[in-house]
Design an enzyme around this catalytic site. Sequence first.
Site, PDB file in Angstrom:
ATOM      1  N   ASP A 210      32.535  34.536  40.505  1.00 53.13           N
ATOM      2  CA  ASP A 210      31.139  34.663  40.926  1.00 53.13           C
ATOM      3  C   ASP A 210      30.410  35.681  40.047  1.00 53.13           C
ATOM      4  O   ASP A 210      30.896  36.795  39.845  1.00 53.13           O
ATOM      5  CB  ASP A 210      31.072  35.105  42.387  1.00 53.13           C
ATOM      6  CG  ASP A 210      29.648  35.069  42.936  1.00 53.13           C
ATOM      7  OD1 ASP A 210      28.877  34.191  42.526  1.00 53.13           O
ATOM      8  OD2 ASP A 210      29.321  35.932  43.772  1.00 53.13           O
TER       9      ASP A 210
ATOM     10  N   HIS B  94      30.459  41.834  47.185  1.00 53.47           N
ATOM     11  CA  HIS B  94      31.006  40.935  48.206  1.00 53.47           C
ATOM     12  C   HIS B  94      31.514  41.736  49.401  1.00 53.47           C
ATOM     13  O   HIS B  94      32.480  42.487  49.292  1.00 53.47           O
ATOM     14  CB  HIS B  94      32.158  40.113  47.619  1.00 53.47           C
ATOM     15  CG  HIS B  94      31.721  39.151  46.576  1.00 53.47           C
ATOM     16  ND1 HIS B  94      32.583  38.647  45.627  1.00 53.47           N
ATOM     17  CD2 HIS B  94      30.512  38.587  46.312  1.00 53.47           C
ATOM     18  CE1 HIS B  94      31.920  37.812  44.832  1.00 53.47           C
ATOM     19  NE2 HIS B  94      30.665  37.766  45.230  1.00 53.47           N
TER      20      HIS B  94
ATOM     21  N   SER C 184      33.027  42.866  43.260  1.00 54.22           N
ATOM     22  CA  SER C 184      33.806  42.389  44.400  1.00 54.22           C
ATOM     23  C   SER C 184      34.957  43.363  44.623  1.00 54.22           C
ATOM     24  O   SER C 184      34.715  44.561  44.761  1.00 54.22           O
ATOM     25  CB  SER C 184      34.293  40.960  44.145  1.00 54.22           C
ATOM     26  OG  SER C 184      34.903  40.425  45.308  1.00 54.22           O
TER      27      SER C 184
END
Length: 344
Positions: free
Chosen positions: A287, A189, A163
Amino acid sequence: MEKPIKVLVVDDSRTARALIRRSFEQHPDIVICGEAANPIEARDLIIKDQPDVITLDVEMPSMNGLQFLDKIMRLRPIPVVMVSGLTARGADIAITALQMGAFDCFPKPSSVMPGGDAFAGLARLVRQAAHSPVAKFQRTEQGAAQHQKSWTHDFKLVAIGASTGGVEALEQVLSGFPRQSPPIVICQHMPALFTASFANRLNQKIEALSIGEARNGEVLLPGTVRIAPGGDRHTAVERRDGHYVTRLLKAAPVNGHCPSVDVLFDSVAESAGNHALGIILTGMGQDGAEGLLAMHRAGAWTIAQDKASSVVYGMPRVAAELGATSQIVPLGQISAAAMNAQIR
């Protein structure tokens, strides 16, 4: 009580500046110390107000935001959050900005609902940027090229999640892999359009690998890298007729993200088991941590980036706390660690 985070907002649109100001007013720990419509105004305000974070519009008439960002990174490193419109050009500029050291990029909304917060989520990025070490934003040279030309073990699949900070981290990791690498699937992401631009950039810079966005039903071949497309679909992998195949699944966000690293990792745990290798890189939130644990329990070798080299030590930290990692190593050593990893 901690001092509030001082933010300089740079955007040529008066409307955008007003919407950002209204959004930040809901967060008492964030104050706007100045607003600028062009780089000349911004330069003077940086000297005058000493902001902790800058929000910088990607596309502004009569200015080159990338040149301004480059000067910030070289002369007075300050965390910068880019604000980008969801266009192909905006995405391409944003990816360049992230490669230059911008902390992250926030997608500028194309429309605003009456009474809505068009910039909800920007405060979270600003908060993370302010609390990350400034040194992480300075551009660093790529590590020495890998001398190792082959993988020690015959992994059938490599899955990587990232991310915030992942744009530069992924480039460094992939640059260390040789042409004959296992198929690699990545979930970074990013909004829609951004992932296509990112994949194209990587494909141009890393000659040894064939890099592109994942497509539904594509057979994964050695030497290929597929990046989960941003938008409203998750990317997963299934085993079909002796091959690993990508699946794009339209579903609700998981852990607030679509695509989600957990969805990818869970599918790899189920389809590849101990024939897979999982890597979790820098990023805020959690995540991918549970998914990496699923891979680890299925017998996969799992690697997490360490705290010192992470722009944001969120996802890899949670994975380590869950006991999901076989190794925790600095970014510059991840390629070598992966190529020397053991099949459990």
